[in-house]
Each structure stands twice: as C-alpha cells, then as structure tokens.
Design an enzyme around this catalytic site. Structure first.
Site, mmCIF file in Angstrom:
data_model
loop_
_atom_site.group_PDB
_atom_site.id
_atom_site.type_symbol
_atom_site.label_atom_id
_atom_site.label_comp_id
_atom_site.label_asym_id
_atom_site.label_seq_id
_atom_site.Cartn_x
_atom_site.Cartn_y
_atom_site.Cartn_z
ATOM 1 N N ASN A 54 17.300 54.319 57.616
ATOM 2 C CA ASN A 54 18.592 54.924 57.937
ATOM 3 C C ASN A 54 19.473 53.889 58.636
ATOM 4 O O ASN A 54 19.067 53.287 59.632
ATOM 5 C CB ASN A 54 18.413 56.131 58.855
ATOM 6 C CG ASN A 54 19.735 56.838 59.109
ATOM 7 O OD1 ASN A 54 20.159 57.700 58.347
ATOM 8 N ND2 ASN A 54 20.403 56.491 60.203
ATOM 9 N N GLY A 68 53.346 48.423 10.145
ATOM 10 C CA GLY A 68 53.185 48.055 8.744
ATOM 11 C C GLY A 68 52.321 49.079 8.028
ATOM 12 O O GLY A 68 51.290 49.515 8.561
ATOM 13 N N LEU A 120 43.043 35.203 18.479
ATOM 14 C CA LEU A 120 44.404 34.666 18.572
ATOM 15 C C LEU A 120 44.909 34.833 20.007
ATOM 16 O O LEU A 120 45.071 35.958 20.487
ATOM 17 C CB LEU A 120 45.324 35.381 17.590
ATOM 18 C CG LEU A 120 44.870 35.360 16.116
ATOM 19 C CD1 LEU A 120 45.912 36.044 15.238
ATOM 20 C CD2 LEU A 120 44.617 33.941 15.637
ATOM 21 N N GLN A 129 47.635 25.804 18.612
ATOM 22 C CA GLN A 129 48.859 26.123 17.887
ATOM 23 C C GLN A 129 50.033 25.677 18.761
ATOM 24 O O GLN A 129 50.392 26.354 19.734
ATOM 25 C CB GLN A 129 48.951 27.621 17.588
ATOM 26 C CG GLN A 129 50.143 27.985 16.707
ATOM 27 C CD GLN A 129 50.288 29.482 16.503
ATOM 28 O OE1 GLN A 129 49.821 30.282 17.303
ATOM 29 N NE2 GLN A 129 50.952 29.868 15.411
ATOM 30 N N ARG A 159 29.876 46.756 45.337
ATOM 31 C CA ARG A 159 30.317 45.528 44.672
ATOM 32 C C ARG A 159 29.223 44.924 43.801
ATOM 33 O O ARG A 159 28.089 45.412 43.757
ATOM 34 C CB ARG A 159 30.795 44.527 45.726
ATOM 35 C CG ARG A 159 32.062 44.974 46.434
ATOM 36 C CD ARG A 159 32.349 44.161 47.685
ATOM 37 N NE ARG A 159 32.473 42.745 47.392
ATOM 38 C CZ ARG A 159 32.623 41.818 48.332
ATOM 39 N NH1 ARG A 159 32.669 42.167 49.609
ATOM 40 N NH2 ARG A 159 32.743 40.549 48.003
ATOM 41 N N ARG A 182 22.065 44.515 74.303
ATOM 42 C CA ARG A 182 23.390 44.860 74.809
ATOM 43 C C ARG A 182 23.408 44.659 76.320
ATOM 44 O O ARG A 182 22.365 44.654 76.977
ATOM 45 C CB ARG A 182 23.746 46.299 74.444
ATOM 46 C CG ARG A 182 22.800 47.354 75.008
ATOM 47 C CD ARG A 182 23.038 48.708 74.357
ATOM 48 N NE ARG A 182 22.183 49.733 74.949
ATOM 49 C CZ ARG A 182 21.803 50.839 74.331
ATOM 50 N NH1 ARG A 182 22.188 51.046 73.080
ATOM 51 N NH2 ARG A 182 21.050 51.738 74.922
ATOM 52 N N ARG A 203 57.402 39.611 27.707
ATOM 53 C CA ARG A 203 57.674 40.932 28.285
ATOM 54 C C ARG A 203 56.812 41.245 29.507
ATOM 55 O O ARG A 203 57.067 42.218 30.223
ATOM 56 C CB ARG A 203 57.496 42.015 27.215
ATOM 57 C CG ARG A 203 58.682 42.131 26.272
ATOM 58 C CD ARG A 203 58.505 43.248 25.277
ATOM 59 N NE ARG A 203 57.694 42.844 24.142
ATOM 60 C CZ ARG A 203 57.261 43.662 23.184
ATOM 61 N NH1 ARG A 203 57.549 44.957 23.261
ATOM 62 N NH2 ARG A 203 56.540 43.218 22.184
#
Length: 420
Positions: free
Chosen positions: A345, A141, A10, A74, A301, A408, A17
């Site tokens: 590493n 109930g 359902l 519905q 992740r 570099r 709310r």
C-alpha cells in the site's frame, strides 16, 4: 511463390493549411507523428521494405523516421505521379506489388492494407484502387467501371458529366500496383492538365487501355481514408482514433465508464474486468492485468506493467513502474522508475525521487509493505518485504525486511511563541 510487397509513402507536400512552421507530416496525432503512424501501419501489415518520398522540410521527416525507411526526393511538387517517379530507382529489378500510401492519411487499419494487397494478388490485378462509397461524393474523384468490374477511369469532379457525378464510389488515393507494370506506365504519363502535374490516376487509365486487369477494393469504414489538411481535421481524426481504441478494449472485456474522457494510446494491453474511471490517460507500451481499477484522473506513462487486481487512484502518475498483484496506490502519488511488490500500500502524497539532475535511479519496494502518507523515497533505495514506513519520512537508506523506518525531525513545541 510469395510475392514481394513494397510500400511507398508520399510525404513531400507542404501542407500550408496547417499554418505551421513544421512540416505537416510531423504533426502528431494521438502522440505519434502522422508519417510515422502511416509507416508503422504499413509495417504492422507485413510490409518491411518501405520507401518514403520526401520534399518540403524533408529533414524534419527524416528525423522522425530515421533509418527505418529508404528515401526518395521530390524537389518540385509536380503531382502524385511525379512523386512516385522519384522512387523508380529503388523499384528497379523488383518483382511483386507496391502499395502507395499517403503520409497524411494516418488512421488506415493494418487489416485494410492486408486485405487490399491480398485482393490485388489473388485477382492478378495490375492496379488495384482503394475506394469508398459515399452518399454525398461531391468533391471526390469518381470510379468509372465497365461491366466486368475493370476501372475504365477515375474522373475528377470538375471533369465529370452529370451522369458521372451520380456515381457514389470515390477514389481514396491509395493504390496497389504490379511493380513492373507501374514502372512501364510511369514513362507514359504526361502533365496534360491545367496544373501541369503528373497524376497517378493516369497510370490506372494507361493500364486499362493496354488491356491489363484493374480493380478496386472498397473500404469498410470510410473514416479510415480521411486525410489531415488542417488542425481541425487533425483534431477530428484524433477523436476517431481515440474512440476506435476505446471500443476495442471494451469489446475485450474492459469497463470504461466515460468513453469520451478516457485516453488510451496505441499498443496497450488491458486485462478483462479492469475498470477505468473518467479522465484517465494510459500511454503506449503499457500492460495492465485483470480486475484492476484505474482513476479517475490517473496518468499511466510508457513502460508500466501492472499485475492483476492493482488499484491506481485519483491524481496518481506512474512511469516505468512495475506493480505487483493486489498493490494499491490510491491517490496523489508519483511513482517513477520503481518496482512495487504484491499487496503493498502506497500512502497519499508519496513520491519516488528518481532524478538527481543527472541520472534516473530506481526504487524497489518489497511485498506487503505499508508506505505512510507524504513519504519521499530518494532513489536508489530498497524497502524490504513487510516493511513499514512512517508518514512524513524521507527515506535515503535501504530498509530491511520487517522493519519500521522513521526519518523525520522530532516535534518541538515552543509555548507562547506566536504571542511574541
């Protein structure tokens, strides 16, 4: 003969709310939409044929579930009985059991659904109600039984006598029906109440009045039947689910140093003797081997595979990473879309540059490599086994086995420059 089991979820309510522009059913609990979690729980319990009743903002629910379920609509919110009526066409001609679940009750266990259905089948009950025992049942109930255990009524709090209010067994709002008997009873329920709604509880009453066998299954853990009506309840159920998952892994030999600040999502496998430090997050679809060390402040992740004895240190993020046995990624690194060989590493500050703005590409690092600090690996790129990458390098070309790679600029000192 094995009975067919169908589920009806359902998912048509407004959920005002929640104070949100979104349907309540698509709010996420621990990374997964409420309704999706309910559908997946039903499927994991062995139910393949699932009907979802949608209504308010149905398009949002359908986007989440796609073609994994059948849909009934519905258009008017006229009660739970009316919602189930919308699925009648999809139930016609079916034999067996139908389980009615609520799309906003997301942490019911698969084991509970299995036992619930098995009990209904074994005892040949036309209606079986999931119930719970509450020390303080105010607001719920009450389940009224006869001396044989049949349910003679489900009495709402406002309609209960003083004696009935003392009953501690309450209705959880989850049912298992004989399909054909349900279809017959649905034709007999009427909106004879202040709200002018069709109550599914009336189906149980009608079956009992016609001499059909009805019964209940008492849930072992009352937190399973808690629903989500607002964002405070959503946060509460998230905490319960997180604690449940962490406890499961601890019972299977994983050390979690701070159970309140460790976030392990669904469908994660972790080997024994692995230690998880605080503030570590492990998303779904992750497999971690034995005797690993993770965190603190690590983020693993979806799609990661870590072999035994892997170390993932603080402020490390892994994404679709396959990490070989004994490899170390100690701190301050992002390793995405990559394979890291055994005993390699990875130095502090290393990242895989896996996205060029259009495509994701892969980095492959061989066994026994040493990657110095502050290295950029621009994918697609392969580092051969036993290779050594100098600190501060930006690697754009493949590195052969047993090689040193330096990429570099040469340092230049200009004396006295700063005084000028």
């Amino acid at each position: 003969m094995k009975q067919e089991v169908i589920a009806i979820v359902l998912a048509a309510g407004k959920g005002t709310r929640m104070k949100s522009e979104k349907s309540k059913l698509v709010h996420k609990i621990y990374g997964k939409e409420l309704v999706k979690r309910v559908v997946e729980t039903a499927r994991k319990s062995g139910i393949e044929d699932i009907i979802t009743v949608v209504g308010y903002k149905k398009e949002q629910v359908q986007i989440v579930l796609g073609d994994t379920v059948k849909y009934a609509y519905q258009e008017e919110m006229l009660g739970t009985g009316h919602a189930v009526m919308q699925a009648e066409e999809l139930l016609k001609g079916k034999q067996g059991k139908v389980v009615v679940l609520n799309g906003d009750v997301p942490i019911l266990r698969t084991e509970t659904i299995k036992k619930f259905v098995q009990k209904s089948i074994k005892h040949k009950e036309s209606a079986t109600v999931l119930t719970a025992i509450y020390n303080n049942p105010t607001g719920y109930g009450r389940i009224v039984r006869d001396i044989g255990g049949n349910i003679t009524g489900i009495i709402e709090e406002k309609d209960a006598t003083d004696e009935q209010k003392k009953i501690q067994e309450i209705n959880a709002g989850i049912y298992c029906f004989d399909i054909q008997e349900l279809l017959k009873a649905l034709k007999k329920i009427e909106p004879n109440n202040v709200q002018k709604e069709y109550y599914l509880t009336d189906v149980v009453r009608i079956m009992n009045e016609e001499g059909l066998k009805t019964g209940a299954f008492i849930v072992e853990d009352n937190t399973e039947i808690l629903g989500v009506n607002d964002k405070m309840q959503l946060e509460l159920l998230t905490k319960i689910l997180k604690l449940r998952i962490n406890q499961y892994h601890m019972q299977n030999g994983v050390t979690i140093e701070d159970i309140d600040n460790t976030y392990i999502y669904d469908d994660v496998e972790i080997g024994t003797d692995t230690v998880i430090h605080p503030n570590t997050t492990i998303k779904s679809d992750v497999i971690i081997g034995k005797d690993c060390e993770l965190g603190p402040n690590a983020y693993i992740r979806e799609g990661c595979r870590l072999a035994d004895k892997v170390k993932v240190g603080s402020f490390v993020e892994l994404k679709k990473a396959i990490v070989g046995e004994g490899a170390k990624i100690p701190h301050l690194s992002y390793m995405g879309d990559c394979e890291i060989g055994a005993k390699t590493n990875i130095g502090c500050g290393t990242i895989t540059c896996n996205y060029d703005g259009f495509n994701k590409s892969k980095t492959i690092i061989g066994d026994n490599c040493f990657v110095g600090s502050n290295v950029n690996l621009v994918a697609p790129v392969t580092l051969g086994k036993n290779s050594f990458i100098a600190a501060g390098s930006t690697i754009t070309n493949n590195v052969p086995d047993d090689s040193l790679a330096i990429a570099r600029e040469r340092q230049i000192n200009k004396d006295g420059w700063n005084k000028k």
